[in-house]
Design a protein around this motif. Sequence first.
Motif, PDB file in Angstrom:
ATOM      1  N   LEU A  70       0.851  -1.186   0.000  1.00  0.00           N
ATOM      2  CA  LEU A  70       0.000   0.000   0.000  1.00  0.00           C
ATOM      3  C   LEU A  70       0.889   1.239   0.000  1.00  0.00           C
ATOM      4  O   LEU A  70       1.737   1.402   0.886  1.00  0.00           O
ATOM      5  CB  LEU A  70      -0.895  -0.018   1.250  1.00  0.00           C
ATOM      6  N   ASP A  72       2.342   4.887   0.702  1.00  0.00           N
ATOM      7  CA  ASP A  72       2.258   5.681   1.933  1.00  0.00           C
ATOM      8  C   ASP A  72       1.142   6.719   1.878  1.00  0.00           C
ATOM      9  O   ASP A  72       0.563   7.058   2.907  1.00  0.00           O
ATOM     10  CB  ASP A  72       3.593   6.396   2.198  1.00  0.00           C
ATOM     11  N   TYR A  73       0.857   7.218   0.705  1.00  0.00           N
ATOM     12  CA  TYR A  73      -0.138   8.287   0.569  1.00  0.00           C
ATOM     13  C   TYR A  73      -1.576   7.755   0.438  1.00  0.00           C
ATOM     14  O   TYR A  73      -2.515   8.527   0.325  1.00  0.00           O
ATOM     15  CB  TYR A  73       0.192   9.179  -0.630  1.00  0.00           C
ATOM     16  N   LEU A  74      -1.754   6.435   0.491  1.00  0.00           N
ATOM     17  CA  LEU A  74      -3.088   5.836   0.362  1.00  0.00           C
ATOM     18  C   LEU A  74      -3.428   5.063   1.628  1.00  0.00           C
ATOM     19  O   LEU A  74      -2.654   4.220   2.080  1.00  0.00           O
ATOM     20  CB  LEU A  74      -3.126   4.891  -0.850  1.00  0.00           C
ATOM     21  N   LYS A  75      -4.586   5.383   2.207  1.00  0.00           N
ATOM     22  CA  LYS A  75      -5.030   4.690   3.412  1.00  0.00           C
ATOM     23  C   LYS A  75      -6.011   3.589   3.023  1.00  0.00           C
ATOM     24  O   LYS A  75      -6.937   3.823   2.239  1.00  0.00           O
ATOM     25  CB  LYS A  75      -5.714   5.666   4.363  1.00  0.00           C
ATOM     26  N   ASP A  78      -9.626   4.450   3.540  1.00  0.00           N
ATOM     27  CA  ASP A  78     -10.224   5.283   2.487  1.00  0.00           C
ATOM     28  C   ASP A  78     -10.633   4.423   1.291  1.00  0.00           C
ATOM     29  O   ASP A  78     -11.709   4.611   0.707  1.00  0.00           O
ATOM     30  CB  ASP A  78      -9.250   6.365   2.026  1.00  0.00           C
ATOM     31  N   LEU A  79      -9.794   3.486   0.930  1.00  0.00           N
ATOM     32  CA  LEU A  79     -10.102   2.580  -0.174  1.00  0.00           C
ATOM     33  C   LEU A  79     -11.335   1.733   0.161  1.00  0.00           C
ATOM     34  O   LEU A  79     -12.222   1.538  -0.678  1.00  0.00           O
ATOM     35  CB  LEU A  79      -8.892   1.693  -0.468  1.00  0.00           C
ATOM     36  N   ASP A  82     -14.422   3.905  -0.147  1.00  0.00           N
ATOM     37  CA  ASP A  82     -14.764   4.115  -1.553  1.00  0.00           C
ATOM     38  C   ASP A  82     -15.413   2.867  -2.149  1.00  0.00           C
ATOM     39  O   ASP A  82     -16.392   2.959  -2.889  1.00  0.00           O
ATOM     40  CB  ASP A  82     -13.522   4.488  -2.371  1.00  0.00           C
TER      41      ASP A  82
END
Length: 161
Positions: A70, A72-75, A78-79, A82
Amino acid sequence: MPAKNLNTLRIPDSALTGIQDLLDSLKDTLQQHMPPLSDHERSEMTEMDADTIAFIRKAMDHAGNNPHMLPDYLKLADLQDDLRAVETLNALLRQLIALARNLDDAMTMTGSEAYHGALMVYNNARKGAMNNKPGATLILEDLSRHFPLSTRPKSLRQRHE
């Protein structure tokens, strides 16, 4: 002998009012939660279909099982949020598409019968014009405007050339 009207669809006014009220309520409720997109914004985004949703699910599963994959800028949360939204909207959309298809089928059925009836009036006016029936030529000219010049009776084509 009159032609039998096989596909008459009659929805009572009270039912139509109720349906319209429900549609208005649905539209108002949904619009509170959905951002409008411009045509340009929409064209820049990925279209959602079953394969795209499956890809999102699979990528999320891999990210959950392999957190080092994953970015670093994507949690992951959050995914997951979505994906839940996509699945919820997709379920609603499928129901609305099925309803729209049923409405389209009913409109096609009733419209086709109405169109065939209108063609009978048109053909009767054509015959009437050939036999000099009063008013037939005016009716024929008016209805002929809805057809390309090449399909109009020769006498009417010559008037428009």
